[in-house]
Scaffold this active site. Structure first.
Site, short mmCIF file in Angstrom:
data_model
loop_
_atom_site.label_atom_id
_atom_site.label_comp_id
_atom_site.label_asym_id
_atom_site.label_seq_id
_atom_site.Cartn_x
_atom_site.Cartn_y
_atom_site.Cartn_z
N CYS A 63 -0.22 -12.31 -25.10
CA CYS A 63 0.89 -12.07 -24.18
C CYS A 63 0.47 -12.31 -22.72
O CYS A 63 1.13 -11.85 -21.79
CB CYS A 63 1.44 -10.66 -24.36
N SER A 93 -1.92 -8.78 -27.95
CA SER A 93 -2.59 -10.08 -27.99
C SER A 93 -1.61 -11.22 -27.75
O SER A 93 -0.45 -11.14 -28.14
CB SER A 93 -3.24 -10.28 -29.36
N LYS A 102 -14.47 -4.23 -29.38
CA LYS A 102 -13.39 -3.37 -29.87
C LYS A 102 -13.91 -2.11 -30.56
O LYS A 102 -13.33 -1.04 -30.44
CB LYS A 102 -12.48 -4.14 -30.82
N HIS A 145 -7.02 -0.87 -23.72
CA HIS A 145 -7.01 -2.33 -23.92
C HIS A 145 -6.24 -2.92 -22.74
O HIS A 145 -5.13 -3.42 -22.90
CB HIS A 145 -6.31 -2.60 -25.26
N ASP A 157 -9.88 -7.61 -20.27
CA ASP A 157 -9.51 -7.13 -21.61
C ASP A 157 -9.58 -5.62 -21.78
O ASP A 157 -8.73 -5.04 -22.43
CB ASP A 157 -10.44 -7.81 -22.64
N ARG A 167 -12.80 -19.65 -29.18
CA ARG A 167 -13.15 -18.73 -28.09
C ARG A 167 -14.22 -19.30 -27.18
O ARG A 167 -14.95 -20.21 -27.56
CB ARG A 167 -13.70 -17.43 -28.70
N TYR A 184 -17.49 -12.87 -36.87
CA TYR A 184 -16.49 -13.10 -35.82
C TYR A 184 -16.55 -12.00 -34.75
O TYR A 184 -16.67 -10.80 -35.08
CB TYR A 184 -15.06 -13.15 -36.43
N ARG A 196 -10.25 -11.28 -36.19
CA ARG A 196 -10.41 -9.88 -36.59
C ARG A 196 -9.67 -9.64 -37.89
O ARG A 196 -8.59 -10.18 -38.11
CB ARG A 196 -9.83 -8.94 -35.52
#
Ligand code: OXD
Ligand code: MN
Length: 562
Positions: free
Chosen positions: A248, A246, A204, A224, A271, A361, A195, A67
Protein backbone atom coordinates in the site's frame (compact mmCIF):
# COMPACT_ATOMS: atom_id res chain seq x y z
CA UNK A 1 10.84 -28.15 37.99
CA UNK A 2 11.57 -28.90 34.34
CA UNK A 3 14.04 -27.03 32.19
CA UNK A 4 13.08 -23.61 30.89
CA UNK A 5 12.22 -23.35 27.24
CA UNK A 6 15.34 -21.26 26.72
CA UNK A 7 17.49 -24.07 28.13
CA UNK A 8 15.68 -26.48 25.87
CA UNK A 9 16.40 -24.24 22.89
CA UNK A 10 20.12 -24.21 23.71
CA UNK A 11 20.01 -27.99 23.91
CA UNK A 12 18.16 -28.04 20.61
CA UNK A 13 20.85 -25.94 18.96
CA UNK A 14 23.37 -28.63 19.97
CA UNK A 15 21.16 -31.35 18.59
CA UNK A 16 21.20 -29.81 15.12
CA UNK A 17 24.62 -31.51 14.79
CA UNK A 18 26.18 -28.70 12.80
CA UNK A 19 29.68 -29.49 11.52
CA UNK A 20 31.10 -26.35 13.05
CA UNK A 21 30.08 -23.18 14.82
CA UNK A 22 30.98 -19.63 13.89
CA UNK A 23 30.34 -16.72 16.22
CA UNK A 24 29.70 -13.72 13.99
CA UNK A 25 31.03 -10.22 14.64
CA UNK A 26 29.54 -8.22 11.77
CA UNK A 27 32.98 -7.21 10.42
CA UNK A 28 33.83 -6.40 6.81
CA UNK A 29 36.21 -9.39 6.86
CA UNK A 30 33.40 -11.71 7.87
CA UNK A 31 31.19 -10.29 5.10
CA UNK A 32 33.95 -10.84 2.56
CA UNK A 33 34.55 -14.44 3.69
CA UNK A 34 30.87 -15.26 3.53
CA UNK A 35 30.41 -13.78 0.08
CA UNK A 36 33.48 -15.63 -1.23
CA UNK A 37 32.11 -18.91 0.10
CA UNK A 38 28.66 -18.25 -1.34
CA UNK A 39 30.09 -17.22 -4.72
CA UNK A 40 32.06 -20.46 -4.79
CA UNK A 41 28.89 -22.42 -3.87
CA UNK A 42 26.96 -20.52 -6.57
CA UNK A 43 24.57 -19.27 -3.88
CA UNK A 44 25.45 -15.70 -4.95
CA UNK A 45 26.18 -14.03 -8.28
CA UNK A 46 28.35 -10.91 -8.28
CA UNK A 47 26.72 -8.03 -10.17
CA UNK A 48 28.50 -5.59 -12.48
CA UNK A 49 31.28 -4.14 -10.29
CA UNK A 50 31.40 -0.87 -12.27
CA UNK A 51 27.69 0.00 -12.11
CA UNK A 52 26.67 -2.00 -9.01
CA UNK A 53 29.79 -2.23 -6.81
CA UNK A 54 29.47 -4.56 -3.84
CA UNK A 55 26.16 -5.96 -5.13
CA UNK A 56 25.08 -9.60 -5.33
CA UNK A 57 22.13 -11.60 -6.58
CA UNK A 58 20.72 -14.53 -4.66
CA UNK A 59 18.09 -16.84 -6.18
CA UNK A 60 15.93 -18.60 -3.62
CA UNK A 61 14.26 -21.96 -4.03
CA UNK A 62 11.27 -21.24 -6.31
CA UNK A 63 8.75 -22.38 -3.68
CA UNK A 64 10.33 -20.26 -0.92
CA UNK A 65 9.63 -16.69 -1.94
CA UNK A 66 7.33 -15.15 0.67
CA UNK A 67 6.18 -15.17 4.27
CA UNK A 68 4.08 -18.22 5.05
CA UNK A 69 1.39 -17.08 7.45
CA UNK A 70 -0.35 -20.47 7.54
CA UNK A 71 2.63 -22.07 9.29
CA UNK A 72 3.40 -19.11 11.54
CA UNK A 73 2.29 -19.80 15.12
CA UNK A 74 2.02 -17.96 18.41
CA UNK A 75 2.58 -20.55 21.13
CA UNK A 76 1.21 -19.22 24.41
CA UNK A 77 0.12 -21.48 27.25
CA UNK A 78 -3.45 -20.22 26.94
CA UNK A 79 -4.96 -20.21 23.46
CA UNK A 80 -6.94 -17.07 24.21
CA UNK A 81 -3.71 -15.16 24.79
CA UNK A 82 -2.83 -15.65 21.11
CA UNK A 83 -6.35 -14.57 20.20
CA UNK A 84 -8.65 -15.12 17.26
CA UNK A 85 -6.36 -13.69 14.57
CA UNK A 86 -3.28 -15.88 15.19
CA UNK A 87 -2.53 -19.53 14.54
CA UNK A 88 -1.93 -21.12 17.92
CA UNK A 89 -0.13 -24.20 19.13
CA UNK A 90 0.49 -25.41 22.67
CA UNK A 91 4.13 -24.53 23.54
CA UNK A 92 4.90 -28.08 24.67
CA UNK A 93 3.55 -29.60 21.49
CA UNK A 94 5.29 -26.96 19.37
CA UNK A 95 8.58 -27.52 21.27
CA UNK A 96 8.42 -31.26 20.66
CA UNK A 97 7.62 -30.79 17.00
CA UNK A 98 10.54 -28.42 16.55
CA UNK A 99 12.91 -30.69 18.49
CA UNK A 100 12.28 -33.52 16.09
CA UNK A 101 12.55 -31.25 13.03
CA UNK A 102 15.76 -29.56 14.20
CA UNK A 103 17.47 -32.81 15.20
CA UNK A 104 20.35 -33.24 12.76
CA UNK A 105 19.07 -30.41 10.55
CA UNK A 106 22.48 -28.68 10.35
CA UNK A 107 24.54 -31.79 9.70
CA UNK A 108 27.17 -30.93 7.06
CA UNK A 109 26.59 -27.20 7.58
CA UNK A 110 28.07 -24.39 9.63
CA UNK A 111 26.04 -22.97 12.48
CA UNK A 112 26.32 -19.18 12.59
CA UNK A 113 25.64 -17.42 15.87
CA UNK A 114 24.69 -13.78 15.32
CA UNK A 115 24.40 -11.50 18.37
CA UNK A 116 22.77 -8.16 17.63
CA UNK A 117 21.04 -5.06 18.85
CA UNK A 118 17.67 -3.97 17.57
CA UNK A 119 17.69 -0.19 17.74
CA UNK A 120 20.66 2.17 18.21
CA UNK A 121 23.35 0.39 20.23
CA UNK A 122 23.38 3.04 22.96
CA UNK A 123 19.61 3.45 23.26
CA UNK A 124 17.74 2.37 26.39
CA UNK A 125 14.88 1.40 24.08
CA UNK A 126 16.99 -1.10 22.15
CA UNK A 127 16.87 -4.85 22.70
CA UNK A 128 19.51 -7.47 22.30
CA UNK A 129 18.88 -10.58 20.28
CA UNK A 130 20.70 -13.63 19.06
CA UNK A 131 19.95 -15.65 15.97
CA UNK A 132 21.46 -19.05 15.36
CA UNK A 133 21.17 -20.05 11.72
CA UNK A 134 22.63 -22.40 9.15
CA UNK A 135 22.03 -19.95 6.30
CA UNK A 136 24.95 -17.74 5.23
CA UNK A 137 22.41 -15.71 3.19
CA UNK A 138 20.63 -14.88 6.45
CA UNK A 139 23.91 -13.75 8.02
CA UNK A 140 24.73 -11.49 5.05
CA UNK A 141 21.31 -9.88 5.23
CA UNK A 142 21.68 -9.38 8.95
CA UNK A 143 24.91 -7.46 8.35
CA UNK A 144 22.70 -4.77 6.80
CA UNK A 145 19.41 -5.13 8.67
CA UNK A 146 20.52 -5.23 12.32
CA UNK A 147 23.47 -3.96 14.31
CA UNK A 148 25.68 -6.99 14.98
CA UNK A 149 27.45 -6.64 18.34
CA UNK A 150 30.27 -8.52 20.08
CA UNK A 151 28.91 -11.74 21.61
CA UNK A 152 30.38 -10.69 24.98
CA UNK A 153 27.82 -7.87 25.20
CA UNK A 154 25.11 -10.44 25.68
CA UNK A 155 26.49 -11.43 29.06
CA UNK A 156 25.70 -7.96 30.44
CA UNK A 157 22.01 -8.65 29.80
CA UNK A 158 19.59 -10.76 31.84
CA UNK A 159 19.18 -13.95 29.75
CA UNK A 160 15.40 -13.59 29.92
CA UNK A 161 15.62 -10.17 28.23
CA UNK A 162 17.48 -11.47 25.19
CA UNK A 163 15.39 -12.38 22.17
CA UNK A 164 16.56 -15.82 21.20
CA UNK A 165 16.02 -17.34 17.75
CA UNK A 166 16.96 -20.62 16.19
CA UNK A 167 16.70 -20.97 12.44
CA UNK A 168 17.48 -23.78 10.02
CA UNK A 169 16.80 -24.14 6.33
CA UNK A 170 16.02 -27.78 7.05
CA UNK A 171 15.33 -29.39 3.69
CA UNK A 172 13.23 -26.37 2.57
CA UNK A 173 10.20 -28.54 2.11
CA UNK A 174 6.96 -26.62 2.66
CA UNK A 175 5.45 -29.54 4.64
CA UNK A 176 8.21 -29.25 7.21
CA UNK A 177 8.14 -25.47 7.43
CA UNK A 178 7.17 -23.83 10.75
CA UNK A 179 7.77 -20.43 12.29
CA UNK A 180 7.02 -20.85 15.98
CA UNK A 181 6.96 -17.93 18.41
CA UNK A 182 7.10 -18.45 22.16
CA UNK A 183 6.49 -14.90 23.44
CA UNK A 184 6.27 -16.05 27.07
CA UNK A 185 9.93 -17.08 26.90
CA UNK A 186 11.15 -14.57 24.31
CA UNK A 187 12.11 -17.21 21.78
CA UNK A 188 11.47 -18.12 18.15
CA UNK A 189 12.18 -21.32 16.27
CA UNK A 190 11.95 -21.29 12.48
CA UNK A 191 12.65 -24.12 10.08
CA UNK A 192 12.17 -24.90 6.41
CA UNK A 193 12.46 -21.45 4.80
CA UNK A 194 15.26 -19.07 3.88
CA UNK A 195 12.88 -16.25 2.95
CA UNK A 196 13.39 -12.91 4.72
CA UNK A 197 10.24 -12.61 6.80
CA UNK A 198 10.50 -16.27 7.87
CA UNK A 199 14.26 -16.46 8.34
CA UNK A 200 15.62 -12.98 9.20
CA UNK A 201 14.25 -13.33 12.69
CA UNK A 202 15.16 -9.77 13.70
CA UNK A 203 12.50 -8.39 11.41
CA UNK A 204 8.91 -9.57 11.86
CA UNK A 205 9.56 -12.32 14.45
CA UNK A 206 11.55 -10.28 16.99
CA UNK A 207 10.81 -6.64 16.15
CA UNK A 208 7.05 -7.14 15.88
CA UNK A 209 5.74 -10.41 17.29
CA UNK A 210 8.01 -10.78 20.34
CA UNK A 211 8.42 -7.03 20.82
CA UNK A 212 4.68 -6.34 20.72
CA UNK A 213 4.29 -8.83 23.57
CA UNK A 214 7.14 -7.24 25.57
CA UNK A 215 5.75 -3.77 24.83
CA UNK A 216 2.37 -4.75 26.23
CA UNK A 217 3.98 -5.69 29.56
CA UNK A 218 6.31 -2.69 29.65
CA UNK A 219 3.97 0.03 28.35
CA UNK A 220 5.26 0.65 24.81
CA UNK A 221 4.27 -0.24 21.26
CA UNK A 222 5.99 -2.25 18.52
CA UNK A 223 4.41 -1.16 15.26
CA UNK A 224 4.47 -2.01 11.55
CA UNK A 225 4.98 1.66 10.71
CA UNK A 226 7.26 3.77 8.58
CA UNK A 227 8.52 6.99 10.12
CA UNK A 228 9.42 10.15 8.24
CA UNK A 229 10.32 13.70 9.11
CA UNK A 230 8.78 16.43 6.96
CA UNK A 231 11.02 19.48 6.83
CA UNK A 232 9.25 22.67 5.77
CA UNK A 233 10.38 26.01 4.39
CA UNK A 234 11.25 27.30 7.88
CA UNK A 235 13.41 24.24 8.66
CA UNK A 236 10.83 22.85 11.08
CA UNK A 237 10.69 19.02 11.02
CA UNK A 238 7.42 17.25 11.83
CA UNK A 239 7.70 13.51 12.44
CA UNK A 240 4.94 11.32 11.07
CA UNK A 241 4.50 7.55 11.51
CA UNK A 242 2.37 5.46 9.16
CA UNK A 243 0.97 1.93 9.25
CA UNK A 244 -0.20 0.55 5.90
CA UNK A 245 -0.95 -3.04 4.97
CA UNK A 246 1.53 -4.66 2.57
CA UNK A 247 1.68 -3.26 -0.98
CA UNK A 248 0.00 0.00 0.00
CA UNK A 249 2.96 2.32 -0.55
CA UNK A 250 4.55 2.58 2.91
CA UNK A 251 8.18 2.37 1.77
CA UNK A 252 7.63 4.84 -1.08
CA UNK A 253 5.96 7.38 1.20
CA UNK A 254 8.78 7.14 3.74
CA UNK A 255 11.29 8.18 1.04
CA UNK A 256 9.18 10.62 -0.94
CA UNK A 257 11.28 12.88 -3.15
CA UNK A 258 9.63 16.26 -2.70
CA UNK A 259 9.20 18.57 -5.64
CA UNK A 260 7.49 21.15 -3.46
CA UNK A 261 10.01 23.99 -3.07
CA UNK A 262 11.31 24.22 0.49
CA UNK A 263 9.95 20.83 1.59
CA UNK A 264 11.97 17.67 2.18
CA UNK A 265 11.16 14.20 3.48
CA UNK A 266 13.68 12.55 5.80
CA UNK A 267 13.40 8.78 6.24
CA UNK A 268 13.63 7.40 9.78
CA UNK A 269 12.12 3.97 9.03
CA UNK A 270 10.49 2.32 6.02
CA UNK A 271 8.80 -0.57 7.83
CA UNK A 272 9.02 -0.83 11.60
CA UNK A 273 9.10 1.32 14.69
CA UNK A 274 9.06 1.05 18.45
CA UNK A 275 7.12 3.79 20.21
CA UNK A 276 7.75 4.87 23.79
CA UNK A 277 6.00 7.43 25.96
CA UNK A 278 8.46 10.24 26.66
CA UNK A 279 8.77 12.28 29.86
CA UNK A 280 7.33 15.17 27.83
CA UNK A 281 4.06 13.26 27.22
CA UNK A 282 4.85 12.70 23.55
CA UNK A 283 5.36 9.43 21.71
CA UNK A 284 8.98 8.83 20.63
CA UNK A 285 9.95 6.45 17.81
CA UNK A 286 13.08 4.43 17.15
CA UNK A 287 13.72 2.23 14.15
CA UNK A 288 14.75 -1.22 15.42
CA UNK A 289 16.39 -1.97 12.07
CA UNK A 290 19.45 -0.54 10.36
CA UNK A 291 18.63 -1.35 6.75
CA UNK A 292 15.93 -2.01 4.17
CA UNK A 293 14.48 -5.31 3.03
CA UNK A 294 11.99 -4.05 0.49
CA UNK A 295 10.06 -5.12 -2.60
CA UNK A 296 11.86 -4.37 -5.88
CA UNK A 297 9.10 -4.53 -8.54
CA UNK A 298 7.40 -1.17 -8.88
CA UNK A 299 10.45 0.71 -7.57
CA UNK A 300 11.45 3.18 -10.27
CA UNK A 301 12.43 6.78 -10.93
CA UNK A 302 8.84 8.00 -10.62
CA UNK A 303 7.79 5.94 -7.58
CA UNK A 304 10.93 5.97 -5.43
CA UNK A 305 14.14 7.53 -6.80
CA UNK A 306 15.70 7.53 -3.31
CA UNK A 307 15.38 3.77 -3.02
CA UNK A 308 16.83 3.33 -6.51
CA UNK A 309 19.85 5.36 -5.43
CA UNK A 310 20.14 3.38 -2.17
CA UNK A 311 20.51 0.06 -4.00
CA UNK A 312 23.25 1.09 -6.45
CA UNK A 313 25.98 -0.33 -4.21
CA UNK A 314 26.46 -2.79 -1.32
CA UNK A 315 23.09 -4.42 -1.88
CA UNK A 316 21.88 -8.00 -1.84
CA UNK A 317 19.23 -8.58 -4.49
CA UNK A 318 16.93 -11.58 -4.20
CA UNK A 319 14.93 -13.05 -7.09
CA UNK A 320 15.29 -10.10 -9.47
CA UNK A 321 15.95 -10.58 -13.22
CA UNK A 322 19.47 -10.17 -14.60
CA UNK A 323 20.50 -8.26 -17.73
CA UNK A 324 23.34 -9.35 -20.05
CA UNK A 325 25.40 -6.52 -18.52
CA UNK A 326 25.01 -8.27 -15.14
CA UNK A 327 22.74 -5.56 -13.80
CA UNK A 328 19.51 -6.05 -11.90
CA UNK A 329 16.17 -5.57 -13.66
CA UNK A 330 12.57 -5.72 -12.49
CA UNK A 331 9.17 -4.64 -13.69
CA UNK A 332 8.77 -0.93 -13.03
CA UNK A 333 12.51 -0.13 -12.82
CA UNK A 334 11.98 2.51 -15.48
CA UNK A 335 13.81 0.93 -18.44
CA UNK A 336 12.63 -1.44 -21.17
CA UNK A 337 13.50 -5.08 -20.58
CA UNK A 338 16.71 -5.63 -22.59
CA UNK A 339 17.24 -8.51 -25.00
CA UNK A 340 18.86 -11.49 -23.34
CA UNK A 341 17.22 -10.94 -19.95
CA UNK A 342 17.45 -13.85 -17.52
CA UNK A 343 14.44 -14.33 -15.22
CA UNK A 344 14.44 -14.69 -11.44
CA UNK A 345 14.95 -18.45 -11.72
CA UNK A 346 17.98 -18.06 -13.98
CA UNK A 347 16.20 -19.01 -17.22
CA UNK A 348 16.15 -16.93 -20.42
CA UNK A 349 13.06 -14.76 -20.01
CA UNK A 350 10.29 -16.01 -22.34
CA UNK A 351 7.90 -13.15 -21.47
CA UNK A 352 5.19 -15.58 -20.37
CA UNK A 353 5.30 -14.19 -16.83
CA UNK A 354 7.12 -11.50 -14.88
CA UNK A 355 10.91 -11.51 -15.24
CA UNK A 356 11.50 -10.61 -11.61
CA UNK A 357 9.48 -12.41 -8.95
CA UNK A 358 6.66 -10.05 -7.79
CA UNK A 359 8.11 -10.31 -4.27
CA UNK A 360 11.74 -9.87 -5.40
CA UNK A 361 13.66 -7.92 -2.76
CA UNK A 362 16.69 -5.83 -2.08
CA UNK A 363 18.57 -5.59 1.18
CA UNK A 364 20.63 -2.44 1.71
CA UNK A 365 22.16 -0.47 4.59
CA UNK A 366 19.94 2.35 5.85
CA UNK A 367 22.45 5.17 5.45
CA UNK A 368 22.85 4.53 1.73
CA UNK A 369 19.44 6.09 1.18
CA UNK A 370 19.86 9.76 0.17
CA UNK A 371 16.83 10.66 2.31
CA UNK A 372 18.11 8.83 5.44
CA UNK A 373 17.46 11.07 8.43
CA UNK A 374 20.53 12.08 10.46
CA UNK A 375 18.23 11.73 13.51
CA UNK A 376 17.53 8.03 12.85
CA UNK A 377 20.28 6.84 15.21
CA UNK A 378 19.37 9.16 18.10
CA UNK A 379 19.09 7.03 21.26
CA UNK A 380 15.78 8.62 22.29
CA UNK A 381 14.36 8.50 18.78
CA UNK A 382 12.20 11.18 17.21
CA UNK A 383 8.97 12.71 18.58
CA UNK A 384 5.88 11.65 16.65
CA UNK A 385 3.29 14.36 15.94
CA UNK A 386 1.00 12.38 13.65
CA UNK A 387 0.12 8.77 12.91
CA UNK A 388 -1.38 7.74 9.58
CA UNK A 389 -3.36 4.55 9.14
CA UNK A 390 -3.49 3.70 5.46
CA UNK A 391 -5.93 1.47 3.67
CA UNK A 392 -6.53 0.41 0.10
CA UNK A 393 -10.18 0.91 -0.72
CA UNK A 394 -11.83 1.60 -4.09
CA UNK A 395 -14.83 3.29 -2.51
CA UNK A 396 -16.38 4.42 0.80
CA UNK A 397 -13.18 5.68 2.46
CA UNK A 398 -12.05 9.09 1.18
CA UNK A 399 -8.50 10.22 0.50
CA UNK A 400 -7.73 11.68 3.91
CA UNK A 401 -9.49 12.40 7.16
CA UNK A 402 -8.53 12.97 10.76
CA UNK A 403 -9.70 11.28 13.96
CA UNK A 404 -11.46 13.37 16.61
CA UNK A 405 -9.10 12.05 19.30
CA UNK A 406 -6.76 9.16 20.17
CA UNK A 407 -9.56 6.67 20.92
CA UNK A 408 -11.29 7.44 17.64
CA UNK A 409 -7.89 7.14 15.97
CA UNK A 410 -7.46 3.63 17.38
CA UNK A 411 -10.91 2.78 16.00
CA UNK A 412 -9.69 3.94 12.58
CA UNK A 413 -6.53 1.84 12.97
CA UNK A 414 -8.61 -1.17 13.96
CA UNK A 415 -10.74 -0.74 10.84
CA UNK A 416 -8.09 -0.43 8.14
CA UNK A 417 -8.44 -2.79 5.24
CA UNK A 418 -7.05 -3.45 1.83
CA UNK A 419 -9.27 -4.38 -1.00
CA UNK A 420 -8.13 -6.32 -4.03
CA UNK A 421 -8.81 -5.02 -7.52
CA UNK A 422 -9.35 -6.85 -10.80
CA UNK A 423 -5.82 -5.91 -11.80
CA UNK A 424 -4.29 -7.79 -8.91
CA UNK A 425 -6.43 -10.85 -8.29
CA UNK A 426 -9.22 -11.14 -10.79
CA UNK A 427 -11.71 -10.71 -7.97
CA UNK A 428 -13.00 -7.27 -7.20
CA UNK A 429 -13.76 -6.00 -3.76
CA UNK A 430 -12.32 -8.74 -1.56
CA UNK A 431 -11.79 -6.88 1.65
CA UNK A 432 -9.12 -7.96 4.09
CA UNK A 433 -9.24 -6.14 7.41
CA UNK A 434 -5.73 -5.64 8.70
CA UNK A 435 -5.99 -3.95 12.11
CA UNK A 436 -3.13 -1.45 12.54
CA UNK A 437 -1.45 -3.29 9.59
CA UNK A 438 -0.50 -5.77 12.34
CA UNK A 439 -2.76 -8.71 11.49
CA UNK A 440 0.10 -11.13 10.76
CA UNK A 441 2.52 -9.52 13.22
CA UNK A 442 0.85 -9.16 16.63
CA UNK A 443 2.40 -11.59 19.12
CA UNK A 444 -0.68 -11.70 21.37
CA UNK A 445 -4.44 -11.28 21.32
CA UNK A 446 -5.38 -8.49 18.88
CA UNK A 447 -8.25 -7.41 21.12
CA UNK A 448 -5.80 -7.00 24.03
CA UNK A 449 -3.56 -4.97 21.72
CA UNK A 450 -6.41 -2.49 21.30
CA UNK A 451 -6.72 -2.18 25.10
CA UNK A 452 -2.96 -1.66 25.28
CA UNK A 453 -3.05 1.08 22.65
CA UNK A 454 -5.79 2.85 24.61
CA UNK A 455 -3.70 2.59 27.77
CA UNK A 456 -0.60 3.99 26.07
CA UNK A 457 -2.74 6.83 24.70
CA UNK A 458 -4.00 7.63 28.20
CA UNK A 459 -0.39 8.29 29.26
CA UNK A 460 0.20 10.84 26.50
CA UNK A 461 -0.37 14.47 27.43
CA UNK A 462 0.56 15.44 23.86
CA UNK A 463 -0.75 12.56 21.76
CA UNK A 464 -0.12 12.52 18.02
CA UNK A 465 -3.01 13.43 15.77
CA UNK A 466 -4.31 10.36 13.96
CA UNK A 467 -5.23 10.30 10.26
CA UNK A 468 -6.73 7.81 7.83
CA UNK A 469 -5.28 7.82 4.33
CA UNK A 470 -6.63 6.05 1.26
CA UNK A 471 -4.58 6.76 -1.84
CA UNK A 472 -6.62 4.24 -3.83
CA UNK A 473 -10.13 5.73 -3.91
CA UNK A 474 -11.65 5.47 -7.41
CA UNK A 475 -14.44 7.12 -9.32
CA UNK A 476 -17.34 5.20 -10.89
CA UNK A 477 -15.21 4.41 -13.93
CA UNK A 478 -12.45 2.88 -11.82
CA UNK A 479 -10.08 5.84 -12.25
CA UNK A 480 -7.96 6.79 -9.25
CA UNK A 481 -9.16 10.04 -7.73
CA UNK A 482 -5.75 11.04 -6.37
CA UNK A 483 -2.63 11.10 -8.59
CA UNK A 484 -0.42 9.84 -5.75
CA UNK A 485 3.40 9.59 -5.83
CA UNK A 486 5.04 13.04 -5.93
CA UNK A 487 1.67 14.71 -5.20
CA UNK A 488 1.60 12.96 -1.81
CA UNK A 489 3.88 15.69 -0.46
CA UNK A 490 0.80 17.95 -0.38
CA UNK A 491 -0.93 15.50 1.95
CA UNK A 492 2.09 15.38 4.26
CA UNK A 493 2.22 19.18 4.25
CA UNK A 494 -1.48 19.32 5.16
CA UNK A 495 -0.95 16.83 8.02
CA UNK A 496 1.96 18.88 9.40
CA UNK A 497 -0.10 22.06 9.16
CA UNK A 498 -2.96 20.40 11.05
CA UNK A 499 -0.49 19.31 13.72
CA UNK A 500 0.68 22.89 14.15
CA UNK A 501 -2.86 24.32 14.03
CA UNK A 502 -2.22 26.20 10.79
CA UNK A 503 -5.15 24.95 8.67
CA UNK A 504 -8.78 24.25 9.42
CA UNK A 505 -10.72 21.06 8.70
CA UNK A 506 -14.39 20.30 8.20
CA UNK A 507 -16.25 18.23 10.77
CA UNK A 508 -18.15 15.30 9.23
CA UNK A 509 -19.67 12.11 10.68
CA UNK A 510 -16.53 10.09 9.84
CA UNK A 511 -13.98 12.59 11.12
CA UNK A 512 -12.28 15.89 10.24
CA UNK A 513 -11.92 16.26 6.49
CA UNK A 514 -9.51 18.65 4.72
CA UNK A 515 -11.07 21.62 2.96
CA UNK A 516 -10.35 22.09 -0.72
CA UNK A 517 -9.79 18.48 -1.77
CA UNK A 518 -13.31 17.87 -3.12
CA UNK A 519 -13.81 15.05 -0.63
CA UNK A 520 -17.30 13.53 -0.73
CA UNK A 521 -18.76 11.19 1.85
CA UNK A 522 -21.24 8.69 0.48
CA UNK A 523 -23.71 7.98 3.26
CA UNK A 524 -25.13 4.81 1.67
CA UNK A 525 -21.64 3.33 1.38
CA UNK A 526 -20.89 4.19 5.00
CA UNK A 527 -24.11 2.52 6.10
CA UNK A 528 -22.81 -0.69 4.50
CA UNK A 529 -19.37 -0.11 6.01
CA UNK A 530 -20.89 0.12 9.50
CA UNK A 531 -22.48 -3.31 9.03
CA UNK A 532 -19.14 -4.72 7.86
CA UNK A 533 -17.52 -3.18 10.93
CA UNK A 534 -20.08 -4.94 13.17
CA UNK A 535 -18.82 -8.24 11.78
CA UNK A 536 -15.18 -7.19 12.05
CA UNK A 537 -15.47 -6.13 15.70
CA UNK A 538 -17.44 -9.28 16.47
CA UNK A 539 -14.67 -11.42 14.95
CA UNK A 540 -12.15 -10.05 17.47
CA UNK A 541 -14.00 -11.68 20.36
CA UNK A 542 -15.20 -10.57 23.75
CA UNK A 543 -11.84 -9.21 24.90
CA UNK A 544 -12.24 -6.28 22.51
CA UNK A 545 -12.56 -3.07 24.59
CA UNK A 546 -16.12 -1.76 24.82
CA UNK A 547 -14.76 1.60 23.66
CA UNK A 548 -14.48 0.26 20.10
CA UNK A 549 -18.17 -0.68 20.07
CA UNK A 550 -18.93 2.78 21.46
CA UNK A 551 -16.97 4.33 18.60
CA UNK A 552 -19.03 2.38 16.08
CA UNK A 553 -22.25 3.47 17.80
CA UNK A 554 -21.02 7.09 17.78
CA UNK A 555 -20.34 6.85 14.04
CA UNK A 556 -23.93 5.75 13.48
CA UNK A 557 -25.21 8.54 15.76
CA UNK A 558 -23.21 11.19 13.92
CA UNK A 559 -24.82 10.08 10.67
CA UNK A 560 -28.18 10.34 12.46
CA UNK A 561 -29.12 6.70 11.84
CA UNK A 562 -30.28 6.34 15.43
C1 OXD B 1 6.27 -7.35 4.94
C2 OXD B 1 7.66 -6.89 4.76
O1 OXD B 1 5.95 -8.50 4.56
O2 OXD B 1 7.97 -5.77 5.19
O3 OXD B 1 5.47 -6.59 5.51
O4 OXD B 1 8.48 -7.63 4.21
MN1 MN C 1 6.50 -4.89 6.42
Amino acid sequence: MGRSLLEEMVELAKETMADNVKICDGSAKEFEELTQKMLADRALIALNPKTYPGCFLHRSAPHDVARTEKVTFICTRKKDDAGPTNNWMDPKEAGEKMTSLFRGSMRGRTMYVVPFSMGPVNSRFSRLGIEITDSPYVVLNMHYLVRIIPATRLSSEEPKDIMYGLHSLGDLSPEKRFIMHFPETNTVASIGSGYGGNALLGKKCFALRLASYIGRDEGWLAEHMMVLGLEDISGRITYIAGAFPSACGKTNLSMLASELPGYKVWTVSDDLCWLHVGADGRLWAINPESGFFAVAPGTGPATNPNMLAAVKRNTIFTNIALTPANEPWWEGIGTEAPEGLVDWQGRPWDKSGPAAHPNARFTAPFHQCPSASPEADKPNGVPISAIIFGGRRADTVPLLFEAFDWQHGMFLGLSIASETTAATTGEIGVLRRDPFAMLPFTGYNMADSVRHRLEVGAKLSRPPKVFHLNLFAQDDEGKYLWPGFKENIRLLKYIAERVHGEVSAKETPIGLVPNGYGIQIDEAQWEKEAVLLDTHLESLGNRLPEEMWEELAELRKRFGWY
